[in-house]
Design an enzyme around this catalytic site. Structure first.
Site, PDB file in Angstrom:
ATOM      1  N   PRO A 147       0.896  -1.128   0.012  1.00 47.78           N
ATOM      2  CA  PRO A 147       0.079   0.161  -0.284  1.00 47.78           C
ATOM      3  C   PRO A 147       0.905   1.208   0.014  1.00 47.78           C
ATOM      4  O   PRO A 147       1.217   1.845   1.100  1.00 47.78           O
ATOM      5  CB  PRO A 147      -0.776  -0.039   1.368  1.00 47.78           C
ATOM      6  CG  PRO A 147      -0.160  -1.188   2.185  1.00 47.78           C
ATOM      7  CD  PRO A 147       0.612  -1.891   1.269  1.00 47.78           C
ATOM      8  N   GLU A 148       1.175   1.707  -1.145  1.00 56.59           N
ATOM      9  CA  GLU A 148       1.685   3.141  -1.355  1.00 56.59           C
ATOM     10  C   GLU A 148       0.757   4.060  -1.863  1.00 56.59           C
ATOM     11  O   GLU A 148      -0.499   3.625  -1.609  1.00 56.59           O
ATOM     12  CB  GLU A 148       2.958   2.927  -2.078  1.00 56.59           C
ATOM     13  CG  GLU A 148       4.162   1.916  -2.068  1.00 56.59           C
ATOM     14  CD  GLU A 148       5.200   2.113  -2.743  1.00 56.59           C
ATOM     15  OE1 GLU A 148       5.544   3.001  -3.404  1.00 56.59           O
ATOM     16  OE2 GLU A 148       5.969   0.976  -2.752  1.00 56.59           O
TER      17      GLU A 148
END
Length: 293
Positions: free
Chosen positions: A26-27
């Site tokens: 999760p960026e």
DNA sequence: CTCGCCACCTGGGGGC
DNA sequence: TGCCCCCAGGTGGCGA
């Protein structure tokens, strides 16, 4: 009565699963896709109860009962943080490196690895985070001035971020550009994967001292960052749309990494073997032919 | 202020 | 088969 599959957000898998299926951590793009996937179903919901499992990075900061009876009024993003606007405050959510949000049919207790939940009048929101690097914090104010957000740099997809502002932010920094881009204070939302990809796209050696970058190269880098993030969000969006029509799992429509996780594989552009080095205890992948000091 | 390094946590994979 | 160790990642906090 279940939620349509279009309400499901992309899941974040283990490294092995990620490598196998090209699923990403999760960026910023993953967080933004999650936000868009949850937005319509979340806003307007009335919270019945909050559920807390094993401790995450920090305590929730309020009694479980505090949230009951309040409505969710909005859902925003700042860097990698999701900000649920709730009457009387804001719920700050970080997905860490293994977090994902999904809807569950009620009534249902927290499932395996689910460490936070919000039961609402239209279903239960569940945070699954096996490694528990994530965070959920109740901030009893409508103002987004929490210390966690205070040090974040500009949003890379908003007009305030460009080559000029990046060049100024890098001035005097002697740490490698790779490390500086991972530091959320220069630009918000990049993680290890997109930093590697952006530096490759911009043709910049990750070991270069950040302050050595010329204005021209900063322009190219800012553009590369924007392009990579835009493309990743678009791909995530198409994954979400796809969910409306199929039972398909997530992660199969991701942008292919051109360098990340591809040590020794040939560079797409020049055919040289890609390299893996370690910077600040983290892996960096790059092409010594295409990325110049 | 800057920099570099550490702890935190867990499942999967490799080696023996 | 089973066990043990190593590894990935984001972030705050530490000491230099």
């Amino acid at each position: 009565m279940g939620y349509p599959k279009s309400f499901r957000t992309q899941t974040v898998a283990t490294r092995a699963h990620r490598l196998k299926h090209n699923v990403k951590m999760p960026e910023l793009p993953e967080v933004e896709v999650t936000r868009r996937g949850l937005l319509d179903a979340a806003v307007g919901r009335r919270i019945h109860a909050s559920l807390v499992g094993k401790p995450l990075r920090w305590p929730l900061g309020c009694a479980d009962a505090t949230l009951a009876g309040r409505h969710i009024t909005g859902l925003a993003r700042r860097g990698k943080y999701l900000l649920f606007a709730i009457e009387g405050g804001c719920l700050i959510v970080h997905l860490g490196m293994s977090g994902s949000l999904r809807w569950a049919d009620l009534p249902v207790p927290l499932g395996p690895h689910e460490h936070f939940g919000l039961d609402t009048d239209r279903g239960g929101l569940r945070l699954r985070d096996p490694r528990r690097f994530g965070a959920v914090i109740w901030h009893p104010s409508n103002l987004p001035e929490h210390p966690l957000l205070a040090g974040l740099g500009p949003e890379p997809l908003l007009p305030g971020f460009d080559g000029g502002s990046l060049h100024r932010a890098l001035a005097g920094r002697r740490a490698p550009i790779k490390a500086v881009l991972l530091d959320q204070s220069v630009v918000a939302g990049l993680g290890n994967i997109y930093v590697c990809e952006a530096l490759f796209a911009a043709g910049i050696d990750p070991r270069l001292p950040a302050g050595n970058l010329s204005a021209k190269r900063c322009r190219r880098l800012a553009e590369a960052i924007r392009t990579i993030l835009d493309q990743a969000i678009a791909m995530g969006g198409s994954t979400l749309r796809d969910f409306a029509h199929t039972d398909g799992g997530s992660g199969h429509f991701q942008l292919a990494a051109r360098v990340y996780g591809r040590a020794n594989a040939p560079c797409d552009v020049c055919g040289r073997a890609l390299q893996r080095i370690v910077q600040g205890q983290r892996s960096t992948y790059f092409c010594a032919g295409c990325q110049r000091a």
